[in-house]
Design an enzyme around this catalytic site. Structure first.
Site, PDB file in Angstrom:
ATOM      1  N   GLY A   1     -14.830 -19.922  -1.662  1.00 40.02           N
ATOM      2  CA  GLY A   1     -14.576 -19.279  -0.376  1.00 40.02           C
ATOM      3  C   GLY A   1     -15.802 -18.562   0.152  1.00 40.02           C
ATOM      4  O   GLY A   1     -16.677 -18.139  -0.621  1.00 40.02           O
TER       5      GLY A   1
ATOM      6  N   SER B   1       0.805  -1.229   0.000  1.00 40.36           N
ATOM      7  CA  SER B   1       0.000   0.000   0.000  1.00 40.36           C
ATOM      8  C   SER B   1       0.841   1.285   0.000  1.00 40.36           C
ATOM      9  O   SER B   1       0.463   2.255  -0.674  1.00 40.36           O
ATOM     10  CB  SER B   1      -0.991  -0.007   1.162  1.00 40.36           C
ATOM     11  OG  SER B   1      -1.989  -0.962   0.905  1.00 40.36           O
TER      12      SER B   1
ATOM     13  N   LYS C   1     -10.769  -5.756   9.782  1.00 38.85           N
ATOM     14  CA  LYS C   1     -11.752  -5.125   8.890  1.00 38.85           C
ATOM     15  C   LYS C   1     -13.166  -5.089   9.478  1.00 38.85           C
ATOM     16  O   LYS C   1     -13.954  -4.213   9.128  1.00 38.85           O
ATOM     17  CB  LYS C   1     -11.769  -5.834   7.526  1.00 38.85           C
ATOM     18  CG  LYS C   1     -10.527  -5.542   6.688  1.00 38.85           C
ATOM     19  CD  LYS C   1     -10.632  -6.161   5.311  1.00 38.85           C
ATOM     20  CE  LYS C   1      -9.341  -5.961   4.537  1.00 38.85           C
ATOM     21  NZ  LYS C   1      -9.417  -6.461   3.171  1.00 38.85           N
TER      22      LYS C   1
HETATM   23  P1  NAP Z   1     -10.725 -15.379   5.542  1.00 42.58           P
HETATM   24  O1  NAP Z   1     -11.858 -14.527   5.995  1.00 42.58           O
HETATM   25  O2  NAP Z   1      -9.765 -15.941   6.545  1.00 42.58           O
HETATM   26  O3  NAP Z   1     -11.376 -16.615   4.707  1.00 42.58           O
HETATM   27  C1  NAP Z   1     -10.596 -17.695   4.311  1.00 42.58           C
HETATM   28  C2  NAP Z   1     -11.361 -18.587   3.326  1.00 42.58           C
HETATM   29  O4  NAP Z   1     -10.454 -19.601   2.857  1.00 42.58           O
HETATM   30  C3  NAP Z   1     -12.560 -19.314   3.928  1.00 42.58           C
HETATM   31  O5  NAP Z   1     -13.538 -19.495   2.941  1.00 42.58           O
HETATM   32  C4  NAP Z   1     -11.939 -20.676   4.322  1.00 42.58           C
HETATM   33  O6  NAP Z   1     -12.864 -21.730   4.349  1.00 42.58           O
HETATM   34  C5  NAP Z   1     -10.999 -20.888   3.159  1.00 42.58           C
HETATM   35  N1  NAP Z   1      -9.909 -21.800   3.516  1.00 42.58           N
HETATM   36  C6  NAP Z   1      -8.850 -21.523   4.324  1.00 42.58           C
HETATM   37  N2  NAP Z   1      -8.042 -22.611   4.398  1.00 42.58           N
HETATM   38  C7  NAP Z   1      -8.625 -23.588   3.647  1.00 42.58           C
HETATM   39  C8  NAP Z   1      -8.271 -24.904   3.306  1.00 42.58           C
HETATM   40  N3  NAP Z   1      -7.160 -25.488   3.781  1.00 42.58           N
HETATM   41  N4  NAP Z   1      -9.076 -25.607   2.480  1.00 42.58           N
HETATM   42  C9  NAP Z   1     -10.209 -25.051   1.984  1.00 42.58           C
HETATM   43  N5  NAP Z   1     -10.589 -23.787   2.238  1.00 42.58           N
HETATM   44  C10 NAP Z   1      -9.817 -23.059   3.075  1.00 42.58           C
HETATM   45  O7  NAP Z   1      -9.800 -14.626   4.486  1.00 42.58           O
HETATM   46  P2  NAP Z   1     -10.204 -13.371   3.544  1.00 42.58           P
HETATM   47  O8  NAP Z   1      -9.970 -12.104   4.273  1.00 42.58           O
HETATM   48  O9  NAP Z   1     -11.554 -13.646   2.980  1.00 42.58           O
HETATM   49  O10 NAP Z   1      -9.094 -13.451   2.403  1.00 42.58           O
HETATM   50  C11 NAP Z   1      -9.083 -14.492   1.425  1.00 42.58           C
HETATM   51  C12 NAP Z   1      -7.977 -14.225   0.404  1.00 42.58           C
HETATM   52  O11 NAP Z   1      -8.262 -13.064  -0.365  1.00 42.58           O
HETATM   53  C13 NAP Z   1      -6.608 -13.980   1.065  1.00 42.58           C
HETATM   54  O12 NAP Z   1      -5.663 -14.797   0.411  1.00 42.58           O
HETATM   55  C14 NAP Z   1      -6.312 -12.527   0.797  1.00 42.58           C
HETATM   56  O13 NAP Z   1      -4.932 -12.321   0.575  1.00 42.58           O
HETATM   57  C15 NAP Z   1      -7.104 -12.267  -0.483  1.00 42.58           C
HETATM   58  N6  NAP Z   1      -7.505 -10.831  -0.608  1.00 42.58           N
HETATM   59  C16 NAP Z   1      -6.983 -10.095  -1.635  1.00 42.58           C
HETATM   60  C17 NAP Z   1      -7.329  -8.758  -1.782  1.00 42.58           C
HETATM   61  C18 NAP Z   1      -6.751  -7.947  -2.922  1.00 42.58           C
HETATM   62  O14 NAP Z   1      -6.791  -6.713  -2.870  1.00 42.58           O
HETATM   63  N7  NAP Z   1      -6.255  -8.570  -3.971  1.00 42.58           N
HETATM   64  C19 NAP Z   1      -8.217  -8.151  -0.876  1.00 42.58           C
HETATM   65  C20 NAP Z   1      -8.745  -8.929   0.173  1.00 42.58           C
HETATM   66  C21 NAP Z   1      -8.372 -10.274   0.295  1.00 42.58           C
HETATM   67  P3  NAP Z   1     -13.687 -22.084   5.708  1.00 42.58           P
HETATM   68  O15 NAP Z   1     -14.850 -21.122   5.737  1.00 42.58           O
HETATM   69  O16 NAP Z   1     -14.095 -23.482   5.526  1.00 42.58           O
HETATM   70  O17 NAP Z   1     -12.744 -21.870   6.864  1.00 42.58           O
END
Ligand code: NAP
Length: 287
Positions: free
Chosen positions: A131, A22, A71
């Site tokens: 997800g 950022s 967040k």
């Molecule tokens: P989060 O709230 O922790 O959610 C994680 C998700 O991944 C849940 O759906 C979880 O499933 C799933 N998951 C985790 N480990 C798993 C596994 N071993 N097998 C299957 N599913 C699994 O995370 P988040 O904040 O939504 O972020 C998700 C991703 O988006 C991150 O990698 C982040 O870097 C990316 N992101 C990118 C941007 C960007 O600007 N490009 C912005 C925001 C986020 P369960 O519900 O079953 O636990």
């Protein structure tokens, strides 16, 4: 840049914040647009978010970004919240107002601008979303509110997919989101889809992991968009490409969520030329 008595400060609160890109976005924009502004990451310890927001207000910081894991937690410290961010239940941008901060969610609009810039349509489409965490929830809301025909929401924990689906469907007043367990992808209709990867599986350093491995799944995808941008090519993206699809990473989403925050803080419009100049600076970190 010269820091003087009129320099405004913006920053990022989260934990950890050491690897954030950022500052590249905001300090590059400030330099290109001639704004007397500096952007700094602030690591905030667990339980200290309210103190951090209070302190930022006392120091008259112009704005803050908020990242993992705060967040949702930050919402309790806001003076006001944009309706979209309230619907999503997550805030990633705070804008200084009289008496405190107003919270926005620019992740969702950032993803929309990123998709648009790659020529990827949501309106009228049938979409697979992997997800049901914070990010995927915002994507589900985006797809539903931008007129997607149907979103198949696949998640490891089915109950979470069901909760997100019912909340988003209720918010848009239509049955757009269909919750499914990850292993049920074989029940998807026989056609090719846009697939958005919104789980944290495959994120550096776990670069050899993808949330679904089977070839049969990737044969259903014409375009794959991974929200992850580190590594540059995730395993999900590689599997999409190996099965004849086109794949994109999430760096442009990160770029545009930052640009929208910068626009809110400074009440300006960032040109596409400036946006692409920032993007090139960010890309350099992956070469
Ligand atoms: P989060 O709230 O922790 O959610 C994680 C998700 O991944 C849940 O759906 C979880 O499933 C799933 N998951 C985790 N480990 C798993 C596994 N071993 N097998 C299957 N599913 C699994 O995370 P988040 O904040 O939504 O972020 C998700 C991703 O988006 C991150 O990698 C982040 O870097 C990316 N992101 C990118 C941007 C960007 O600007 N490009 C912005 C925001 C986020 P369960 O519900 O079953 O636990």
């Amino acid at each position: 840049m010269t820091i003087d008595g009129k320099t405004r400060t913006c920053g990022l609160i989260g934990n950890p914040v050491e690897h954030t890109l950022s500052p590249v976005i905001h300090n590059t924009l400030a330099a290109r647009m001639g704004h007397n502004l500096v952007y700094v990451p602030f690591p905030v310890a667990e339980g200290k978010v309210a103190d951090a927001v209070k302190g930022a207000a006392a120091l008259n910081l112009l704005g803050l970004n908020v990242t993992v894991p705060y967040k949702s937690e930050v919402i309790g410290s806001l003076q006001d919240i944009d309706p979209l961010a309230a619907h999503i239940g997550a805030v990633n941008t705070l804008v200084r107002t009289e008496g405190g901060y107003k919270g926005y969610n620019t992740d969702m609009e950032g993803l929309y601008r990123a998709l648009e810039s790659e020529g990827i349509r949501i309106g009228g489409e049938e979409i697979i979303l992997l997800g049901a965490g914070g990010a995927a929830r915002a994507v589900a809301y985006l797809c539903a509110s931008k007129g997607a025909e149907r979103v198949y929401l696949l998640n490891r924990t089915l109950e979470k997919a069901q909760t997100v689906a019912s909340e988003v469907n209720q918010a848009v007043g239509a049955e757009v989101i269909v919750p499914m367990a990850l292993g049920d992808y074989g029940r998807l209709p026989e056609r090719r889809f846009l697939a958005i990867q919104g789980t944290s599986v495959g994120l550096f350093p776990h670069v050899e992991e993808a949330v679904i491995e089977e070839k049969e799944f990737y044969q259903k995808i014409h375009t794959g968009f991974d929200l992850i941008y580190s590594p540059w090519e995730t395993r999900f993206m590689r599997l999409v490409r190996e099965n004849g699809g086109t794949a994109y990473n999430g760096l442009k989403m990160l770029l545009y969520q930052g640009i929208i925050a910068y626009e809110l803080w400074n009440n300006v419009k960032v040109s596409e030329e400036d946006a692409m100049a920032v993007y090139e600076q960010m890309r350099a970190y992956f070469q």
